[in-house]
Write an enzyme that holds these catalytic residues in place. Sequence first.
Site, PDB file in Angstrom:
ATOM      1  N   GLU A 177      -8.537   5.815   0.952  1.00 48.16           N
ATOM      2  CA  GLU A 177      -9.357   5.642  -0.251  1.00 48.16           C
ATOM      3  C   GLU A 177     -10.526   6.619  -0.287  1.00 48.16           C
ATOM      4  O   GLU A 177     -11.595   6.337   0.261  1.00 48.16           O
ATOM      5  CB  GLU A 177      -9.882   4.199  -0.341  1.00 48.16           C
ATOM      6  N   LYS A 219      -5.424   5.268  -2.506  1.00 48.65           N
ATOM      7  CA  LYS A 219      -6.254   4.474  -3.434  1.00 48.65           C
ATOM      8  C   LYS A 219      -7.371   5.355  -3.972  1.00 48.65           C
ATOM      9  O   LYS A 219      -8.457   5.440  -3.384  1.00 48.65           O
ATOM     10  CB  LYS A 219      -6.824   3.257  -2.701  1.00 48.65           C
ATOM     11  N   GLY A 262     -13.719   0.630  -9.602  1.00 44.32           N
ATOM     12  CA  GLY A 262     -14.923   1.451  -9.502  1.00 44.32           C
ATOM     13  C   GLY A 262     -16.065   1.165 -10.463  1.00 44.32           C
ATOM     14  O   GLY A 262     -16.925   2.017 -10.645  1.00 44.32           O
ATOM     15  N   GLY A 263     -16.050   0.007 -11.109  1.00 47.10           N
ATOM     16  CA  GLY A 263     -17.123  -0.305 -12.048  1.00 47.10           C
ATOM     17  C   GLY A 263     -16.682  -0.246 -13.502  1.00 47.10           C
ATOM     18  O   GLY A 263     -17.481  -0.480 -14.411  1.00 47.10           O
ATOM     19  N   ARG A 293     -13.540  -5.660  -8.469  1.00 43.22           N
ATOM     20  CA  ARG A 293     -14.293  -6.230  -9.596  1.00 43.22           C
ATOM     21  C   ARG A 293     -13.422  -6.483 -10.824  1.00 43.22           C
ATOM     22  O   ARG A 293     -13.584  -7.484 -11.511  1.00 43.22           O
ATOM     23  CB  ARG A 293     -15.457  -5.303  -9.964  1.00 43.22           C
TER      24      ARG A 293
HETATM   25  P1  13P Z   1     -13.360  -2.042  -7.150  1.00 39.65           P
HETATM   26  O1  13P Z   1     -12.044  -2.193  -7.844  1.00 39.65           O
HETATM   27  O2  13P Z   1     -14.356  -3.117  -7.520  1.00 39.65           O
HETATM   28  O3  13P Z   1     -13.902  -0.651  -7.231  1.00 39.65           O
HETATM   29  O4  13P Z   1     -13.100  -2.334  -5.613  1.00 39.65           O
HETATM   30  C1  13P Z   1     -11.994  -1.803  -5.019  1.00 39.65           C
HETATM   31  C2  13P Z   1     -12.279  -1.504  -3.617  1.00 39.65           C
HETATM   32  O5  13P Z   1     -11.622  -1.997  -2.726  1.00 39.65           O
HETATM   33  C3  13P Z   1     -13.373  -0.572  -3.301  1.00 39.65           C
HETATM   34  O6  13P Z   1     -13.285  -0.164  -1.971  1.00 39.65           O
END
Ligand code: 13P
Length: 337
Positions: A177, A219, A262-263, A293
């Site tokens: 990621e 990711k 990511g917000g 989120r």
């Molecule tokens: P978000 O989808 O809230 O960005 O979180 C995914 C995640 O695992 C971030 O490391």
Amino acid sequence: MNLDQLNGIAEAMVADNKGLLAADESTATIAKRLATVNVESTEESRRNYRELLFCSKDIGKYISGTILFDETLRQKTRDNIPFTELLRSKGVIPGIKVDKGAKPLSGSEGESITEGLDGLPARVNEYVALGAQFAKWRAVIRIGEGLPTKFCVDSNAHALASYAKICQEGGLVPIVEPEVLMDGDHSIELCQEVTENVLRATFYELYNYGVECEGIVLKPNMVISGQDCLESTDIEEVASRTIATLRRSVPAAVPGIMFLSGGQSEELATEHLNAMNVNFPGQPWKLSFSYGRALQQSALSAWRGDDKNILVAQGAFLKRARENSLACCGKSTLNGN
Ligand code: 13P
């Protein structure tokens, strides 16, 4: 574990019309999320909240795996069933966040390096024994005045590759990621340039470290303008720029790409994924989700720490899970599609 076995797990993570629930918020991050609904963060409230999500009826129809935090991997339901066992009984693969968070990168003001390589082989062995089948490591790249630096991009690519190699050797499929943050007022064009650069650097190091592409899941962020950027971009543009960027930088041997949210709002995260699968079918990799989120926001707001709200909160979570599942094959019903 051999490559066929790693590949089998990776393929199960990106099974048709399924994605991942990222429920691996660190203790500090989950405390912030719980505070938004006036719930104090304790070991028990964190357990209750995660239990609500994992016990949702039909979770296994839409969710192939869940990323857990160390504390959660060791917790049990109220009825004393280990979470790992509960998840497996629902067809959901348990995974584990193994990084120790993004820390200031010495030598580069405002940038970060993700830590957690020390002692990682031993921790991987323990996590495998506890039932995890995949792992996650998040690198954070910030766009700003003169940022990101090559030093930051390369340092994080090295760490990601080293983590991925250790996981594959220990029997966990690494989720790789590299997140280019949405923070800031940058344009979508700049996000595209930086994302391509970061992905190329990451795959270069994965190759150097001997990481097998067939046994990872990527990711990434979507290619999207900064959240304070005044120019709005439409859904089709995010989809087309994201696909173009991935096609330039991600080997076809990677089984799946599971985006972070990511917000983005819950709806936009779904619509962007849907547009990619509608407009650009037939890519070499599956295109799915690994949202935190964007899968949890409504559920958390509905719950507010009260047992009376569990069913409504589970309904809210399943609604998002179902919409994102549909988006994996371009059939989301949002926006009249
Ligand atoms: P978000 O989808 O809230 O960005 O979180 C995914 C995640 O695992 C971030 O490391």
